[in-house]
Design an enzyme around this catalytic site. Sequence first.
Site, short mmCIF file in Angstrom:
data_model
loop_
_atom_site.label_atom_id
_atom_site.label_comp_id
_atom_site.label_asym_id
_atom_site.label_seq_id
_atom_site.Cartn_x
_atom_site.Cartn_y
_atom_site.Cartn_z
N SER A 7 0.85 -1.18 0.00
CA SER A 7 0.00 0.00 0.00
C SER A 7 0.88 1.23 0.00
O SER A 7 1.69 1.43 0.92
CB SER A 7 -0.88 0.01 1.25
N HIS A 32 -1.35 -1.47 -4.22
CA HIS A 32 -2.60 -1.11 -3.53
C HIS A 32 -2.61 0.41 -3.30
O HIS A 32 -1.69 0.98 -2.73
CB HIS A 32 -2.63 -1.86 -2.20
N ASP A 34 -4.79 3.50 -1.68
CA ASP A 34 -5.87 3.82 -0.74
C ASP A 34 -6.46 5.19 -1.05
O ASP A 34 -5.77 6.20 -0.98
CB ASP A 34 -5.32 3.81 0.70
N MET A 36 -9.09 7.94 0.06
CA MET A 36 -9.86 8.36 1.24
C MET A 36 -10.42 9.76 1.02
O MET A 36 -9.75 10.62 0.45
CB MET A 36 -8.96 8.37 2.47
N HIS A 65 -8.47 0.89 -3.51
CA HIS A 65 -9.34 0.63 -2.35
C HIS A 65 -10.06 1.94 -2.04
O HIS A 65 -9.47 2.86 -1.50
CB HIS A 65 -8.45 0.15 -1.19
N MET A 67 -12.19 4.23 -0.09
CA MET A 67 -12.79 4.49 1.22
C MET A 67 -13.49 5.83 1.13
O MET A 67 -13.08 6.82 1.74
CB MET A 67 -11.70 4.49 2.30
N MET A 136 -10.98 -6.12 6.07
CA MET A 136 -10.14 -5.15 6.79
C MET A 136 -9.73 -5.74 8.14
O MET A 136 -10.57 -6.22 8.90
CB MET A 136 -10.91 -3.84 7.04
N GLY A 141 -8.52 4.05 7.51
CA GLY A 141 -8.28 5.48 7.66
C GLY A 141 -6.80 5.83 7.77
O GLY A 141 -6.39 6.89 7.35
N PHE A 142 -6.03 4.93 8.34
CA PHE A 142 -4.62 5.26 8.60
C PHE A 142 -3.74 4.03 8.40
O PHE A 142 -4.20 2.90 8.61
CB PHE A 142 -4.45 5.78 10.03
N GLY A 143 -2.49 4.28 8.07
CA GLY A 143 -1.51 3.20 8.01
C GLY A 143 -0.96 2.93 9.40
O GLY A 143 -1.26 3.67 10.36
N ASP A 174 -6.21 -6.54 4.64
CA ASP A 174 -5.60 -5.20 4.64
C ASP A 174 -5.60 -4.61 6.05
O ASP A 174 -6.66 -4.44 6.66
CB ASP A 174 -6.42 -4.30 3.69
N GLY A 175 -4.38 -4.28 6.52
CA GLY A 175 -4.26 -3.59 7.80
C GLY A 175 -3.41 -4.36 8.79
O GLY A 175 -3.76 -5.46 9.19
N GLY A 176 -2.26 -3.77 9.15
CA GLY A 176 -1.43 -4.37 10.19
C GLY A 176 -0.72 -5.65 9.78
O GLY A 176 -0.23 -6.39 10.64
N GLY A 196 1.36 -1.81 4.12
CA GLY A 196 1.86 -0.46 3.90
C GLY A 196 3.10 -0.19 4.72
O GLY A 196 4.22 -0.16 4.20
C1 DX5 Z 1 -6.02 1.48 5.95
C2 DX5 Z 1 -5.64 1.23 4.52
C3 DX5 Z 1 -4.55 0.26 4.39
C4 DX5 Z 1 -3.27 0.72 5.02
C5 DX5 Z 1 -2.49 -0.47 5.41
O1 DX5 Z 1 -7.07 2.35 6.00
O2 DX5 Z 1 -6.74 0.72 3.79
O3 DX5 Z 1 -4.34 -0.14 3.04
O4 DX5 Z 1 -2.50 1.52 4.19
O5 DX5 Z 1 -1.41 -0.01 6.09
P1 DX5 Z 1 -0.62 -0.87 7.16
O6 DX5 Z 1 -0.10 -2.08 6.43
O7 DX5 Z 1 0.43 0.07 7.58
O8 DX5 Z 1 -1.59 -1.24 8.23
ZN ZN Z 2 -6.28 -0.30 1.81
#
Ligand code: DX5
Ligand code: ZN
Length: 224
Positions: A7, A32, A34, A36, A65, A67, A136, A141-143, A174-176, A196
């Site tokens: 991402s 990927h 994102d 937003m 993606h 959002m 998810m 919303g955030f990385g 996706d996420g963490g 990401g």
């Molecule tokens: C979160 C995004 C993710 C994010 C993942 O809202 O949709 O794609 O960038 O980031 P990491 O891998 O840092 O959790």
């Molecule tokens: Zn994403």
Amino acid sequence: MIELAPSILSADFARLGEQVRAATEGGASIIHVDIMDGHFVPNLTVGPPVLKSLRKVTKLPLDCHMMIENPDDFIPAFAESGADWISVHQEACRHLNRTLHLIKSHDCRAGVVINPATPVETLTEVLDIVDYVLVMSVNPGFGAQKFIPGVLHKMKQLAEIRNRRGLNYRMEVDGGVALETVGDVVRSGAEILVAGNAVFGEGDPRKNAEALLKAAMEAAMIRV
Ligand code: DX5
Ligand code: ZN
């Protein structure tokens, strides 16, 4: 087959081309992106012009993606700017069936996304029209947020439904996703791994992508 989709949210946007190239050298096979809008999620990112620039520097599929609220208003512009895959949130779509068909009408692969609090059951009526389902594992919303392990059971559910109904959607998470979590993620059945911070956060994106894919492949060999 396991694929890594870095991402770009955590990338250095002033060196985006270079960073995407490095992640690709490390084995990434999807990029990927994102999107937003500051409404559906409490953050703002990029729009079609960045997609257009990315399209010039990579041949990999661009996985958008979305959002955002009212994704139908923007799907044509993203498709024209080079998106190959477009996913929309179940929670953001009043007419999900219509939105997924709109994505397909632009020759993009259509995905549906569910937040951590949204059950798989809400997708029953669209699983036969999607190309992929994105689960998810953080609240979007955030990385660099903390992985929520409680969502992994959704992968088993999705795999079971796919098998029972003879469908062929792919499963993305996706996420963490990071070295510490990727083993559990892969063993749960996830096939496309978005990461990401673990790729672009610190150090060399090429080495980070390589290490993550290696850990994912090792976990896949002992997947139950
Ligand atoms: C979160 C995004 C993710 C994010 C993942 O809202 O949709 O794609 O960038 O980031 P990491 O891998 O840092 O959790
Ligand atoms: Zn994403």
